[in-house]
Every structure is written in C-alpha cells, then in structure tokens.
Design an enzyme around this catalytic site. Structure first.
Site, PDB file in Angstrom:
ATOM      1  N   GLN A   1       0.804  -1.215   0.000  1.00  0.00           N
ATOM      2  CA  GLN A   1       0.000   0.000   0.000  1.00  0.00           C
ATOM      3  C   GLN A   1       0.838   1.266   0.000  1.00  0.00           C
ATOM      4  O   GLN A   1       0.310   2.357  -0.243  1.00  0.00           O
ATOM      5  CB  GLN A   1      -0.938   0.012   1.222  1.00  0.00           C
ATOM      6  CG  GLN A   1      -0.202   0.207   2.550  1.00  0.00           C
ATOM      7  CD  GLN A   1      -1.104   0.026   3.749  1.00  0.00           C
ATOM      8  OE1 GLN A   1      -1.658  -1.046   3.969  1.00  0.00           O
ATOM      9  NE2 GLN A   1      -1.266   1.086   4.534  1.00  0.00           N
TER      10      GLN A   1
ATOM     11  N   CYS B   1      -5.197   0.570   3.718  1.00  0.00           N
ATOM     12  CA  CYS B   1      -5.284  -0.859   4.051  1.00  0.00           C
ATOM     13  C   CYS B   1      -6.698  -1.392   3.889  1.00  0.00           C
ATOM     14  O   CYS B   1      -6.903  -2.552   3.530  1.00  0.00           O
ATOM     15  CB  CYS B   1      -4.781  -1.096   5.471  1.00  0.00           C
ATOM     16  SG  CYS B   1      -5.697  -0.168   6.741  1.00  0.00           S
TER      17      CYS B   1
ATOM     18  N   HIS C   1      -5.957  -1.220  11.739  1.00  0.00           N
ATOM     19  CA  HIS C   1      -5.375  -1.745  10.508  1.00  0.00           C
ATOM     20  C   HIS C   1      -6.262  -2.853   9.952  1.00  0.00           C
ATOM     21  O   HIS C   1      -6.677  -3.755  10.681  1.00  0.00           O
ATOM     22  CB  HIS C   1      -3.974  -2.290  10.788  1.00  0.00           C
ATOM     23  CG  HIS C   1      -3.198  -2.641   9.559  1.00  0.00           C
ATOM     24  ND1 HIS C   1      -3.119  -1.825   8.452  1.00  0.00           N
ATOM     25  CD2 HIS C   1      -2.460  -3.745   9.247  1.00  0.00           C
ATOM     26  CE1 HIS C   1      -2.359  -2.388   7.532  1.00  0.00           C
ATOM     27  NE2 HIS C   1      -1.961  -3.556   7.985  1.00  0.00           N
TER      28      HIS C   1
END
Length: 502
Positions: A307, A313, A449
C-alpha cells in the site's frame, strides 16, 4: 472514560508486596550475544567476581552457551488501556510489568593470579610453569528492570567446566585489554553519529540502510533517524520480552519511523472512530471447522501487495476478500484494483482511512471493480477514472461474520478469506513467528489496521491465524503476519466481513 483514566494507575498497581505475578513465555534468545543477554551476563560476572576467592584471580566471560528470557507482570482486572500511543502506554506498562528474568548458562575463564598485582608471594614454581586457565561452568539468573536501571543476581551456581562446556581461552567474549573499534564505513559517515552511539548500534543501522535502501537528505536528518532507530530497538525489545507467543521482533523496514509517523502513513485510525455500516449476519456452517486451512493452498489468494505510504489498508483488505469470493464462485483468480477504491469510493477517505463495510457499498454503487492492470495502484488519491466497460468482477452484497473464533474458522474454511481489522500495536517491529502481544497493550477496541484472514493452523503447540498484510513482501514472513488464535488477540474478531458474489 475520564474517570477510568484517573482510576487506572491505582488499579494497575499490585495489591501488595505479596501480590502474585503472571509470567510471560520463557524464550530462548537465538543469538547468545544478544545485547540484553550480554549485559545481564556481564552484571552476573561482576557480582560473581566480588564474592569469588581472590586467590583464584579475576574471571572473564568466555562464552554464553545458552540464554533465555522471561517477562513477569502483576495480574490486573482490566483488559484494555485507555491509550493508543507508545508514550501513553509507557505511563501504565511499567506499573504492570514487574521485570525481565534472564537465565544464563556461561563459561568463565579464570585469569592466572601470577600475572596480577598483589600476588608476589605465590609459589614461584607454579608461576614459572603456567597451565591453561581454569574454566568454570556457571548458571546465573539475573532479574532486570531496565526502565529503572536495576539488576539483581538472584541465583548463581558454578562448578568446573566439563570438556563440552570449555572454550579456547583466546575466544573470550571479553578481551583482556580494550581495543579501539574501527570507524564505521559508508553508508553512515562517522561524523553523523553521536559520540555515545555503540558500535553494535551503528552496525545495525548500517545494515538497515543497506537492506531497505534508505537515504536521508543531510547529516542532521541522519542523526535524527539514528536516534529514532535506537529508541525503536528498545521498544521492540520490550515487546519481545512481553510477547507470549513465538514471534521475533526487531529491525524492520519501519524502524526509522516515529510512532506518529508510522500511524499516520501506514495505519487507519478511522476503523476505531467510525461506526461500521450495518450488514446482515453471515450464516455459520453447522459442521465443525477442520483442524487447519489455508486458502493459499487452494488458489484463492493473489500475491502480497504494498500500500506504500498511504492509509489504504481498508481497500487492500476488501479487494483481497473480493478476489477470493470471485475465485470461489467463478473459478478465476483476478488481481483487483485498490486504486479504484482510493479514487472513487466517496464513502471513505482514500489514504486517510476507511471502512470495509463502506467499501463493499461503494463497489456495488460503482458497478464492480477493474483489474489491477487496467487501474494500477499509485498510492495517493487521484481523480476517479473508473470505466464500467472495464469492470472485471462485481459483488451482490456483503455480510458481517461472527465474533466467535471457532465460527470464524468454520466460515473461512467453507466460504473463503475474510476481511478483518485489528490493533497493529506489535506489527511495526514484527519479523516472524506467531505473535501473541501482551493484551493490555494490544486491546481490542483500538483497531487501526485492515488485513485479510486467509487461514489458520498450529505451529508446534501454538495455534495461529494466517494473515495477508499489505506492506510488501519485505515485511514479516514474506508479507504475512501470524497471530495467536484462541484469545481474540488484538481484536482480530471485532470487524470480520465478506462480500457476497451470487
């Protein structure tokens, strides 16, 4: 929340001097010259030397044959901390952590007393015909509280060394006379270093610069990054000692970033701040899940992606899930475009973060996803250039999956990889193994995340989840993270979802 923050320091303190201690896993230190083990061994040697029979002469550290470490902590009733950053956690962690105990098996070399001042009355015949110095095999246990600069030798057992325990005297870890270290070579110039920087730190930093092809604009920035690197080594060491799994933490591609930099560039704070869009619950298979499963072995997972310095993410987690769902329903594995979501998903915030639940809805509204080849990843937001004529896959809806880990495993094994979110506390310095972070530091309500759950299994006796990350193959185990399974570690069960392809 404010009341909890006021009360927490007191609640985290032990009940009294006799409060029971919890213990982390006893782990072998792979490198016997580990800086912490070497420091503990030197401390034990100093303590031994003060008590040894002076007629034996001083001892030197010949070898550390085995080194183990174990963290201990005071049990607490709380399972979460009202803090996110390392500095905030530090306010509480050392009220909980009691210390680190090192178990050391070492070989000591005894220096001949004839060569030392103050031994003029020794037998001349003995001193004129010296023999190899005596070697001792010792077991030391050292209690350390590095944050308070405190150490204590709690156990000492020494005996004559067996042949298998002996080392050549010339191979001592501690030279008799200090030698001047050579100046470090490029890529780090000696003038860019603090006078107090150790040779080992410089060597690690140089290896880091070379491995990850890092460079900085000037000497001042190099000094700053070296200081951050040193501080991060200490953080990684603390995480290592408190980990209850088999993971190894240390130098990674992110070791020159501050916590704030890492969070802003690679994580997704919106996961914990915004409510997820309601989705219908997924039907859980009635059959028990198999003992292990991995969708990589069944062709449903594309290669690890990167990324970059963008908090996207959420897009990688969702496209990975859709790739798997399309493969299972249509028989074709297609690498899909994350950049389409970064540019065209008006419900999320591109590199500023987003929610998987929003991304599913955006895909439905757009009409599908293009391939990676048609809409390639740039790592920053651009104007939307999505074309319906290039749609490669579509989805019909999305579902929310159970928070029960057994049910998660059952759904995954039958229906495909799952988009999940977790607390990435331990991931900045993760290198390999099964991560099982100290729960107080990796609490479930601070998820930040999004990743892809691709399988599960057991390593030895340690159950794990196999997780595909989006930080490239030069992070973790070829881009994968292995997290302890069975304790809802780091909140991995709190935001599980999947697209539905009819």
């Amino acid at each position: 929340m404010l009341l909890l923050m006021i009360l927490l320091p007191g609640l985290l303190l032990p009940a009294g001097p006799g409060a029971a201690l919890g213990a982390g896993a006893l782990r072998d230190l792979e490198d016997a010259r580990d800086p912490a083990a070497l420091e503990a061994a030197r401390f034990a040697l100093e303590s031994y030397s003060r008590e040894a029979d002076e007629r034996r002469g001083p001892a030197r550290l010949g070898a550390i044959r085995r080194a183990q470490a174990q963290g201990s902590y005071h049990p607490v009733n709380l399972t979460v901390l009202p803090c996110r950053t390392w500095k905030e956690k530090n306010r509480y962690i050392f009220r909980v952590v009691n210390g680190i105990k090192y178990y050391l098996d070492v070989t000591l070399l005894l220096t001949s007393p004839c060569s030392q001042d103050g031994f003029a009355n020794q037998d001349a015949a003995v001193c004129e015909n010296p023999v190899e110095p005596e070697q001792l095999a010792c077991h030391f246990e050292v209690w350390s509280q590095p944050w308070m600069n405190r150490k204590r030798l709690v156990k000492q057992e020494c005996r004559p060394a067996e042949p298998s325990e002996k080392v050549q005297s010339a191979a001592s870890l501690e030279p008799e006379e200090p030698t001047r270290a050579k100046a470090p070579e490029e890529p780090l110039r000696s003038e860019a270093l603090s006078q107090n920087a150790s040779i080992q730190l410089i060597s690690l930093f140089n290896d880091f610069l070379t491995t990850y092809k890092k460079s900085y604009e000037d000497e001042r920035e190099t000094k700053r990054r070296l200081q951050i690197f040193a501080e991060n080594l200490e953080k990684a060491r603390t995480i290592q000692e408190l980990d209850q799994g088999t993971a190894e933490y240390g130098v990674t591609k992110f070791s020159d970033l501050t916590e704030d930099e890492f969070r802003s560039l690679y994580l997704n704070p919106l996961l914990a701040k915004l409510p997820a869009r309601p989705m219908k619950p997924a039907a859980i298979p009635s059959d028990p899940p198999p003992a292990e499963w991995d969708w990589r072995e069944h062709g449903a997972i594309t290669g690890v992606k990167d990324q970059g310095m963008c908090g996207s993410c959420w897009a990688f987690s969702v496209t990975g899930n859709v790739e798997g769902q399309w493969f299972l329903r249509r028989g074709t594995l297609v690498s899909l475009s994350e950049q389409e979501l970064v540019d065209c998903d008006g419900l999320d915030h591109a590199c500023g973060g987003g929610l998987p639940s929003n991304a599913y809805e955006a895909i439905e509204q757009l009409g599908g996803l293009e391939t990676e080849g048609d809409y390639s990843y740039e790592g920053h937001k651009q104007s939307c250039s999505f074309s319906t004529s290039k749609v490669a896959v579509y989805i019909n809806s999305s579902v929310e999956i159970s928070r029960d880990e057994t049910e998660i495993a059952a759904w995954l094994a039958k229906n495909g990889p799952i988009s999940i979110a977790l607390n990435a506390f331990a991931m900045q310095f993760y290198r390999k193994g099964v991560s099982h972070p100290f729960r107080l530091l990796c609490n479930p309500w601070m998820i930040d995340h999004a990743v892809l759950l691709v399988g599960y299994g057991t390593r030895g006796r340690t159950p794990f989840w196999a997780i595909k990350n989006s930080w490239g193959k030069n992070w973790g185990e070829q881009g994968y993270y292995y997290l302890y399974r069975g304790s809802r570690a780091c909140g991995m069960n709190t935001m599980c979802s999947s697209a539905v392809v009819d």
